[in-house]
Design a protein around this motif. Sequence first.
Motif, short mmCIF file in Angstrom:
data_model
loop_
_atom_site.label_atom_id
_atom_site.label_comp_id
_atom_site.label_asym_id
_atom_site.label_seq_id
_atom_site.Cartn_x
_atom_site.Cartn_y
_atom_site.Cartn_z
N PRO A 85 -8.17 6.57 -7.97
CA PRO A 85 -6.54 7.04 -6.58
C PRO A 85 -7.49 7.44 -5.61
CG PRO A 85 -6.40 8.50 -8.43
CD PRO A 85 -8.01 7.91 -8.71
N VAL A 86 -7.55 7.28 -4.15
CA VAL A 86 -7.51 7.27 -2.99
C VAL A 86 -6.65 8.44 -2.62
CG1 VAL A 86 -8.01 5.10 -2.41
CG2 VAL A 86 -6.05 5.58 -1.33
N PRO A 87 -6.96 8.90 -2.00
CA PRO A 87 -6.12 10.36 -1.75
C PRO A 87 -4.83 9.74 -0.92
CG PRO A 87 -8.28 10.90 -0.20
CD PRO A 87 -8.14 8.99 -1.53
N LYS A 88 -4.00 10.41 -1.51
CA LYS A 88 -2.54 10.85 -1.00
C LYS A 88 -2.14 10.56 0.46
CE LYS A 88 -0.98 12.77 -5.30
NZ LYS A 88 -0.30 13.72 -5.98
N ASP A 89 -2.69 11.03 1.22
CA ASP A 89 -2.73 11.08 3.17
C ASP A 89 -3.50 9.62 3.55
OD1 ASP A 89 -5.31 11.56 2.44
OD2 ASP A 89 -5.32 12.65 4.48
N GLU A 90 -4.64 8.56 2.35
CA GLU A 90 -4.53 7.64 2.63
C GLU A 90 -3.50 6.57 2.30
OE1 GLU A 90 -8.06 5.09 1.73
OE2 GLU A 90 -8.26 7.03 1.71
N LEU A 91 -2.95 6.29 0.79
CA LEU A 91 -1.78 5.54 0.59
C LEU A 91 -0.89 5.83 1.36
CD1 LEU A 91 -1.41 3.67 -1.27
CD2 LEU A 91 -0.26 5.82 -2.70
N ALA A 92 -0.27 6.93 2.20
CA ALA A 92 0.50 7.03 2.45
C ALA A 92 0.34 6.26 3.85
CB ALA A 92 1.17 8.58 2.67
N ALA A 93 -0.48 6.39 4.81
CA ALA A 93 -0.78 6.10 5.99
C ALA A 93 -1.25 4.96 5.37
CB ALA A 93 -2.68 6.95 6.75
N GLN A 94 -1.49 4.11 4.81
CA GLN A 94 -1.63 1.87 4.76
C GLN A 94 -0.38 1.57 4.31
OE1 GLN A 94 -4.24 1.80 1.33
NE2 GLN A 94 -6.12 2.02 1.77
N GLN A 95 0.26 2.93 3.66
CA GLN A 95 1.73 2.33 3.83
C GLN A 95 2.79 2.10 5.08
OE1 GLN A 95 4.45 3.25 -0.20
NE2 GLN A 95 2.31 3.34 -0.40
N GLU A 96 2.17 2.78 6.38
CA GLU A 96 3.41 3.05 7.64
C GLU A 96 2.68 2.14 7.91
OE1 GLU A 96 5.18 5.66 8.27
OE2 GLU A 96 5.22 7.36 6.87
N LYS A 97 1.24 1.93 7.60
CA LYS A 97 1.10 1.05 8.19
C LYS A 97 1.49 -0.73 8.09
CE LYS A 97 -3.34 2.73 10.09
NZ LYS A 97 -5.08 2.04 9.30
N LEU A 98 1.66 -0.60 7.02
CA LEU A 98 1.92 -2.41 6.84
C LEU A 98 3.30 -2.09 6.55
CD1 LEU A 98 0.33 -2.14 2.65
CD2 LEU A 98 -0.17 -3.68 4.72
N ILE A 99 4.37 -1.37 6.67
CA ILE A 99 6.08 -1.58 7.00
C ILE A 99 6.04 -1.67 8.04
CG2 ILE A 99 6.59 0.21 4.48
CD1 ILE A 99 7.35 2.39 7.20
N THR A 100 5.23 -1.66 9.24
CA THR A 100 5.32 -1.89 10.12
C THR A 100 6.05 -3.62 10.60
OG1 THR A 100 3.88 -1.87 10.99
CG2 THR A 100 5.32 -0.27 11.54
N GLY A 101 5.09 -4.28 9.43
CA GLY A 101 5.15 -5.60 9.53
C GLY A 101 7.06 -6.15 9.59
N GLU A 102 6.50 -7.52 10.41
CA GLU A 102 8.64 -8.27 10.31
C GLU A 102 9.14 -8.32 8.63
OE1 GLU A 102 10.58 -11.26 13.27
OE2 GLU A 102 8.59 -10.09 14.33
N ARG A 103 7.29 -8.95 7.94
CA ARG A 103 8.37 -9.55 6.78
C ARG A 103 7.46 -8.51 5.48
NH1 ARG A 103 8.80 -14.63 6.11
NH2 ARG A 103 10.64 -14.80 4.30
N TRP A 104 7.61 -8.27 4.58
CA TRP A 104 6.59 -8.52 3.44
C TRP A 104 7.33 -8.02 2.09
CZ3 TRP A 104 8.97 -3.31 1.91
CH2 TRP A 104 9.18 -2.51 3.67
#
Length: 171
Positions: free
Chosen positions: A43-62
């Motif tokens: 598992p990656v560190p929880k803050d890294e997983l959260a940061a990756q998701q914060e970037k992904l959710i900015t997309g228009e569609r997913w």
Amino acid sequence: MDRIAIIGCGGSGKSTVARQLAQILDAPLIHLDTLYYDKQWNPVPKDELAAQQEKLITGERWIIEGNYAGTLPIRLAAADTVIFLDLPARTCLWGIAERRWRYHGGQHPTDGVYDRITWSFVRYILGYRHTMRPRVRHLLQEHGAKVRLITVTSRRHTNRFIDRIKRETNR
């Protein structure tokens, strides 16, 4: 349905539903397992997983599939639709058995799932509806007030839902 979060117990069919919807809706697909684990399946560190998701959710569609209740509020804040695969434990256990049969173990290259069946994973599946489902429902109430919640409770219900989306989009 432009921003879809797919959640549910292991073996419920999240990856399958996500792949089908991504194809029907021509939407980018993210499997959280590919973000959560490194190449050695640690598992990656929880803050890294959260940061990756914060970037992904900015997309228009997913379409983002996976549980990880600790970061579910991130997805709920941006999703317009949540598909909750709330299937019985026996169906989910059958799902992991089918996945093992199909992929013969190891990490799947397409969705990042590492086909590892352990007693703790089996216990997790058996207890999901008593332990995780109440937590997920609480998170949905707390953070998902504006989302369209679609709950499916069987494979048949899931297939009818996918068929309806195909008809609505003429695909």
